[in-house]
Design a protein around this motif. Structure first.
Motif, PDB file in Angstrom:
ATOM      1  N   GLU A 101       0.814  -1.216   0.000  1.00  0.00           N
ATOM      2  CA  GLU A 101       0.000   0.000   0.000  1.00  0.00           C
ATOM      3  C   GLU A 101       0.850   1.270   0.000  1.00  0.00           C
ATOM      4  N   ASP A 102       2.026   1.207   0.621  1.00  0.00           N
ATOM      5  CA  ASP A 102       2.849   2.407   0.760  1.00  0.00           C
ATOM      6  C   ASP A 102       3.899   2.538  -0.339  1.00  0.00           C
ATOM      7  N   ALA A 103       3.794   1.728  -1.398  1.00  0.00           N
ATOM      8  CA  ALA A 103       4.778   1.805  -2.476  1.00  0.00           C
ATOM      9  C   ALA A 103       4.623   3.103  -3.251  1.00  0.00           C
ATOM     10  N   ALA A 104       5.731   3.546  -3.846  1.00  0.00           N
ATOM     11  CA  ALA A 104       5.694   4.756  -4.661  1.00  0.00           C
ATOM     12  C   ALA A 104       4.801   4.537  -5.872  1.00  0.00           C
ATOM     13  N   PRO A 105       4.103   5.571  -6.326  1.00  0.00           N
ATOM     14  CA  PRO A 105       3.236   5.435  -7.500  1.00  0.00           C
ATOM     15  C   PRO A 105       4.028   4.972  -8.720  1.00  0.00           C
ATOM     16  N   SER A 106       3.357   4.256  -9.605  1.00  0.00           N
ATOM     17  CA  SER A 106       4.003   3.760 -10.813  1.00  0.00           C
ATOM     18  C   SER A 106       3.038   3.899 -11.986  1.00  0.00           C
ATOM     19  N   ASP A 107       3.589   3.898 -13.184  1.00  0.00           N
ATOM     20  CA  ASP A 107       2.744   3.918 -14.372  1.00  0.00           C
ATOM     21  C   ASP A 107       2.037   2.581 -14.512  1.00  0.00           C
ATOM     22  N   GLY A 108       0.888   2.584 -15.145  1.00  0.00           N
ATOM     23  CA  GLY A 108       0.151   1.343 -15.343  1.00  0.00           C
ATOM     24  C   GLY A 108      -0.818   1.068 -14.211  1.00  0.00           C
ATOM     25  N   VAL A 109      -1.614   0.056 -14.401  1.00  0.00           N
ATOM     26  CA  VAL A 109      -2.604  -0.349 -13.402  1.00  0.00           C
ATOM     27  C   VAL A 109      -1.886  -0.881 -12.163  1.00  0.00           C
ATOM     28  N   ARG A 110      -2.447  -0.591 -11.001  1.00  0.00           N
ATOM     29  CA  ARG A 110      -1.771  -0.966  -9.746  1.00  0.00           C
ATOM     30  C   ARG A 110      -2.750  -1.639  -8.792  1.00  0.00           C
ATOM     31  N   ILE A 111      -2.346  -2.799  -8.264  1.00  0.00           N
ATOM     32  CA  ILE A 111      -3.066  -3.459  -7.181  1.00  0.00           C
ATOM     33  C   ILE A 111      -2.278  -3.228  -5.904  1.00  0.00           C
ATOM     34  N   ALA A 112      -2.903  -2.586  -4.925  1.00  0.00           N
ATOM     35  CA  ALA A 112      -2.245  -2.313  -3.651  1.00  0.00           C
ATOM     36  C   ALA A 112      -2.677  -3.364  -2.630  1.00  0.00           C
TER      37      ALA A 112
END
Length: 238
Positions: free
Chosen positions: A103-114
């Motif tokens: 959940e606390d990962a840095a934002p990234s391009d593309g779809v993201r599952i936290a």
């Protein structure tokens, strides 16, 4: 068609927007604790779901200097190997990229599952499938608190289901009923709602009109996603 909630936008998106198009699943797990293990487990569930739907997948694990330890724990938990590629920019023409992160990962391009964190508890059980069941028993967006009572419940459920599957296997085989197959697919295609898949299995376990052969085929089919080795006790003395 699998649709997941993009953690960046909170909107549902198709995990495989192009029919038979390649989807790249990129798991970001920089540590080796149980939270990072859960992240990798969710990646495994995502890959299994896509493959069940006929989507080709390129599965990668990136980041972290303790990946050897994480990979060893993952193998014990029945998580299939992910490729280790330092250069994920050189894609294979994929039509979708899905990042699976904490959940606390840095934002990234593309779809993201936290993936929500795990609060560690007692030592891991001797049967790794018990821990796997305890971790997938809550939606990936909900935190998990590992406690002795929850692990005991997972152990009892797994033992009961494995014994039942071995017993049902002695009866004539019957196909998975269409409505049951539909309920299973509706569940896992809805943002990887694995807890709802488990609820369907609980219903199948006690539905009086189902033939035991159909129960067996249903559990074996669902286990292609769950990875709980539910057919382990086939042929064991009753």
């Amino acid at each position: 068609m699998l649709r997941i909630i993009d953690a960046r936008t909170r909107e549902p998106v198709d995990a495989a927007p192009a029919r038979r198009g390649l989807t790249r699943v990129e798991v970001h797990a920089p540590g080796s604790d149980t939270t990072n293990l859960r992240v990798l487990l969710v990646g495994d569930l995502l890959v299994r779901t896509l493959e069940l739907g006929g989507t080709p997948v390129w599965a990668l694990l990136t980041g972290g200097h303790r990946q050897a330890e994480l990979r060893a724990d993952a193998a014990t938990l029945g998580i299939r190997p992910f490729e280790d590629s330092p250069d994920v920019g050189a894609g294979l023409g994929e039509s979708q990229v899905v990042h699976v992160t904490t959940e606390d990962a840095a934002p990234s391009d593309g779809v993201r599952i936290a993936v929500a964190p795990v609060e560690p508890g007692p030592p891991h059980p001797s049967d790794p499938a018990v821990l796997r069941l305890a971790l997938i028993g809550r939606h990936h967006g909900t935190p998990v608190r590992l406690e002795a009572a929850g692990l005991d419940d997972a152990h009892a459920t797994l033992a009961r289901w494995r014994a039942a599957v071995a017993r049902w296997a002695r009866q004539p085989s019957r196909p998975v009923p269409d409505d049951v197959r539909g309920r299973l697919r509706d569940a896992w295609d809805d943002d990887l709602d694995v807890p709802r898949v488990l609820d369907v299995l609980r219903q199948v376990e006690t539905e009086p009109e189902l033939a035991d052969g159909a129960r067996f085929e249903t559990y074996a089919y669902a286990d292609r996603l769950l990875g709980l080795d539910l057919t382990r006790d086939l042929g064991a003395p009753s």
